[in-house]
Design a protein around this motif. Structure first.
Motif, PDB file in Angstrom:
ATOM      1  N   LEU A  82       1.053  -1.343  -0.070  1.00 23.59           N
ATOM      2  CA  LEU A  82      -0.129   0.433  -0.218  1.00 23.59           C
ATOM      3  C   LEU A  82       0.670   1.226   0.234  1.00 23.59           C
ATOM      4  O   LEU A  82       2.009   1.362  -0.134  1.00 23.59           O
ATOM      5  N   PRO A  83       0.565   1.764  -0.122  1.00 27.52           N
ATOM      6  CA  PRO A  83       0.999   3.470  -0.572  1.00 27.52           C
ATOM      7  C   PRO A  83       1.209   3.864   1.713  1.00 27.52           C
ATOM      8  O   PRO A  83       0.790   3.852   1.982  1.00 27.52           O
ATOM      9  N   LYS A  84       1.718   4.975   1.360  1.00 27.42           N
ATOM     10  CA  LYS A  84       2.082   5.138   3.090  1.00 27.42           C
ATOM     11  C   LYS A  84       1.466   5.778   3.612  1.00 27.42           C
ATOM     12  O   LYS A  84       0.835   6.087   4.709  1.00 27.42           O
ATOM     13  N   ASN A  85       0.499   6.646   2.611  1.00 25.86           N
ATOM     14  CA  ASN A  85      -0.228   7.380   2.963  1.00 25.86           C
ATOM     15  C   ASN A  85      -1.990   6.980   2.799  1.00 25.86           C
ATOM     16  O   ASN A  85      -3.030   8.064   3.347  1.00 25.86           O
ATOM     17  N   ASN A  86      -2.012   5.654   2.476  1.00 23.98           N
ATOM     18  CA  ASN A  86      -3.138   4.774   2.992  1.00 23.98           C
ATOM     19  C   ASN A  86      -3.696   4.843   3.947  1.00 23.98           C
ATOM     20  O   ASN A  86      -3.032   4.424   5.026  1.00 23.98           O
ATOM     21  N   LEU A  87      -4.673   4.419   4.429  1.00 24.73           N
ATOM     22  CA  LEU A  87      -5.395   5.038   5.389  1.00 24.73           C
ATOM     23  C   LEU A  87      -5.436   3.279   5.909  1.00 24.73           C
ATOM     24  O   LEU A  87      -5.262   2.975   7.173  1.00 24.73           O
ATOM     25  N   LEU A  88      -5.353   2.472   5.294  1.00 21.75           N
ATOM     26  CA  LEU A  88      -5.451   1.393   5.877  1.00 21.75           C
ATOM     27  C   LEU A  88      -3.526   0.880   6.182  1.00 21.75           C
ATOM     28  O   LEU A  88      -3.030  -0.640   6.856  1.00 21.75           O
ATOM     29  N   ALA A  89      -2.230   1.584   5.970  1.00 17.54           N
ATOM     30  CA  ALA A  89      -0.853   1.606   5.899  1.00 17.54           C
ATOM     31  C   ALA A  89      -0.501   0.976   7.097  1.00 17.54           C
ATOM     32  O   ALA A  89       0.099   0.724   7.473  1.00 17.54           O
ATOM     33  N   HIS A  90      -1.376   1.620   8.298  1.00 19.06           N
ATOM     34  CA  HIS A  90      -0.568   1.216   9.428  1.00 19.06           C
ATOM     35  C   HIS A  90      -1.673   0.124  10.565  1.00 19.06           C
ATOM     36  O   HIS A  90      -2.128  -0.173  11.400  1.00 19.06           O
TER      37      HIS A  90
END
Length: 302
Positions: free
Chosen positions: A170-178
């Protein structure tokens, strides 16, 4: 039919007569003549037109057939003996190995290097192919061994080499990235970066998504993982990959979130056509793979 006599016959034709053939192969003319007469009696056909001594040798139509096929028979015998020699000492021969585009460099490069060092006189031909092409190449005899994702059945035997968990890139700025981990259904509304149809991994991921209750949408197809991950970093979508491949081609701007799935995982195998005798070179490669990965044979029955 004695191939030795067939060889005499070809030598006589190539030399232009019994006398020169006798000198070439160090057999008396009477012995050569007796051998050819015996061949003619066995075939119940005349192979050489008998004329006056010193006239040019002339074949009958039957003789031309025996000459043409005799060359093929002796060539086949030569190939057979060469192959048997290569089986004894691996001083000649060829290994034709099909490699899956994904994972082969990471997993097989050390084995291939060791094989070339151990058997420097074996000609190694490597073919990088997708899963569909691998199967067709095996069926046509273009390769002896192949690597890829496969379910063993009545047609193929093989050994499991490496199993790897899947991750969502995922892109780092995606809401699911964390997230600590993800279910496939959580990425159902995100555009997908997927491999071309001839990659076995494409079908595996696509089927898993449908089992999870959705069909991947807005798909961008790629043939190289590094380009797929670059598209993810640019915000074009997300990509499901084996952890090994994702880490190998990782770039800044993406994260790898473990995928929760008991069914979706990447399992690379080395496989071959069931019931087909492997060459000694292929068997040597198989033994090296077993030694390196500690694998054992799998089949439809195991």
């Amino acid at each position: 039919m004695d191939l030795r006599v067939i060889g005499y016959f070809i030598d006589i034709v190539d030399s232009g007569g019994f006398a020169k053939a006798s000198e070439k192969i160090h057999i008396t003319q009477p012995a050569l003549s007796k051998a050819i007469i015996g061949l003619e009696h066995e075939l119940d056909l005349t192979l050489i037109e008998r004329g006056k001594r010193g006239t040019q040798l002339k074949l009958t139509s039957a003789g031309e057939v025996v000459y043409r096929h005799g060359i093929e028979l002796l060539a086949g015998r030569h190939r057979m003996l060469n192959e048997l020699a290569s089986q004894r000492d691996l001083t000649s021969g060829e290994l034709r190995l099909g490699l899956a585009p994904l994972g082969s460099a990471e997993l097989f490069a050390p084995v291939i290097a060791k094989f070339k060092d151990s058997y420097p006189k074996i000609e190694m031909n490597l073919f990088v192919r997708g899963g569909v092409e691998q199967t067709l190449a095996l069926q046509k005899g273009e390769i002896e061994l192949a690597t890829g994702i496969i379910s063993f059945d009545k047609e193929f035997d093989g050994i499991r080499i490496h199993e790897d968990p899947m991750v969502v890139v995922l892109p780092k700025n995606n809401l699911l990235a964390h997230e600590a981990s993800l279910q496939l259904c959580q990425i159902s509304d995100i555009a997908q970066i997927m491999f071309e149809h001839d990659f076995a991994l494409y079908g595996q991921v696509f089927d898993a998504c449908e089992k999870a209750g959705f069909t991947p949408k807005n798909i961008t197809r790629v043939s190289h993982p590094d380009f797929g991950i670059a598209l993810v970093a640019a915000g074009a979508g997300t990509m499901v990959l084996p952890k090994l491949i994702a880490e190998r081609h990782s770039v800044s701007g993406v994260v790898h979130v473990p995928l929760k799935s008991s069914e979706l995982y990447w399992e690379l195998s080395l496989y071959w056509q069931k019931g087909k005798q492997l060459s000694f070179a292929a068997q040597a490669m198989l033994n090296m793979v077993k030694e390196r990965f500690g694998t054992h044979k799998q089949s439809a029955e195991t």
